[in-house]
Design a protein around this motif. Structure first.
Motif, PDB file in Angstrom:
ATOM      1  N   PHE A  33      -3.836   3.558  -4.448  1.00  0.00           N
ATOM      2  CA  PHE A  33      -4.263   2.453  -3.599  1.00  0.00           C
ATOM      3  C   PHE A  33      -5.674   2.618  -3.055  1.00  0.00           C
ATOM      4  O   PHE A  33      -6.270   1.647  -2.598  1.00  0.00           O
ATOM      5  CB  PHE A  33      -3.256   2.243  -2.469  1.00  0.00           C
TER       6      PHE A  33
ATOM      7  N   GLY B 133       0.821  -1.200   0.000  1.00  0.00           N
ATOM      8  CA  GLY B 133       0.000   0.000   0.000  1.00  0.00           C
ATOM      9  C   GLY B 133       0.855   1.250   0.000  1.00  0.00           C
ATOM     10  O   GLY B 133       2.071   1.202  -0.271  1.00  0.00           O
TER      11      GLY B 133
ATOM     12  N   ARG C 172      -7.806   0.409  -5.663  1.00  0.00           N
ATOM     13  CA  ARG C 172      -7.161  -0.879  -5.902  1.00  0.00           C
ATOM     14  C   ARG C 172      -7.857  -1.725  -6.965  1.00  0.00           C
ATOM     15  O   ARG C 172      -7.229  -2.458  -7.712  1.00  0.00           O
ATOM     16  CB  ARG C 172      -7.136  -1.693  -4.607  1.00  0.00           C
TER      17      ARG C 172
END
Length: 268
Positions: free
Chosen positions: A250, A191, A253
């Motif tokens: 992120f 991440g 995602r």
């Protein structure tokens, strides 16, 4: 031969004598078993010759004892909670001039005060002579990530204690946070924190500490993570830009990269 401290009262006894219960509002959890802190220092493989060790949040001082017993000659601790003054003063008196304390909040402290403490302790006008600087700490879980991000920005800009010798960081995190910091590309834990940390440092887990080792016992296990600056950082842009981009990516995602960067272009 490594210098050793004289026999001292146990940390458990000192916390009882001085009524040093952990403060929940400061997210304090103490390790009482020196075998654990000795193992952390041993696994960290710190270069202690001609090195300055800066410990953040020593509390009653068990990790500090392990550092000093491991041969550290120059240790400065930064502690926010002044209740620990008596136990740290006792350790200073037993350290043969190898340990000193600065009271303050590491998130806001002027790093010049750390350097000033080191100069006073060492009788030297120049802390830049150290070949290594090691930043260590059993960090309170509630400030561990903000501290790490702040230090990474300071490392990128070579500010504060990051401005002279190479600085390693050996720090305690909640297990899940530590796993995110060290996660490789393709791992589910990867991440923003992984990308930001690994753009500047080599990051690895050195020791998982079960929750049962802490007093009071937290709800989760912890892990000691070590970050060492890369000889050739991967960073080609400002760390702030990388951090902003990683956060943007992120959060999305489940989207394809082409779509993510189309959204990025539209917003920037």
């Amino acid at each position: 031969m490594a210098l050793k401290l004289p026999r001292l009262p146990s940390i458990r006894d000192l916390t009882r004598i001085y009524n040093l219960g952990a403060k929940q509002q400061l997210s304090q959890n103490f390790i009482m078993d020196k075998n654990i802190t000795d193992k952390i220092v041993r696994l960290a493989r710190l270069e202690l010759d001609n090195a300055l060790c800066v410990e953040v949040g020593p509390g009653p001082g068990l990790l500090t004892r392990s550092l000093l017993d491991g041969g550290a000659r120059h240790v400065v601790a930064v502690e926010k909670d002044e209740r620990f003054g008596p136990t740290l003063d006792q350790l200073r008196a037993a350290s043969q001039g190898r340990f000193a304390t600065v009271f303050g909040d590491m998130l806001t402290i002027d790093h010049a005060s750390i350097a000033a403490c080191a100069r006073q302790q060492l009788g030297s006008d120049d802390t830049a002579r150290f070949e290594h600087v090691h930043l260590l700490g059993n960090l309170p879980f509630n400030v561990a990530t903000p501290l790490l991000v702040q230090w990474l920005h300071m490392l990128a800009q070579r500010q504060g204690i990051f401005g002279a010798a190479p600085v390693s960081m050996t720090l305690m995190f909640q297990l899940e946070v530590g796993q995110r910091i060290v996660a490789d590309a393709g791992e589910s834990a990867r991440g923003r924190l992984s990308v930001v940390a690994q753009s500047l440092c080599d990051a690895c887990s050195i020791y998982t500490v079960p929750a049962s080792c802490f007093v009071p016992r937290p709800r989760v296990n912890a892990v000691m993570v070590q970050l060492r600056p890369l000889a050739r950082p991967l960073l080609k842009s400002s760390l702030r830009t990388v951090e902003h981009l990683a956060r943007f990516v992120f959060v999305k995602r489940r989207k394809m990269l082409a779509r993510i960067f189309k959204d990025w272009d539209a917003g920037h």
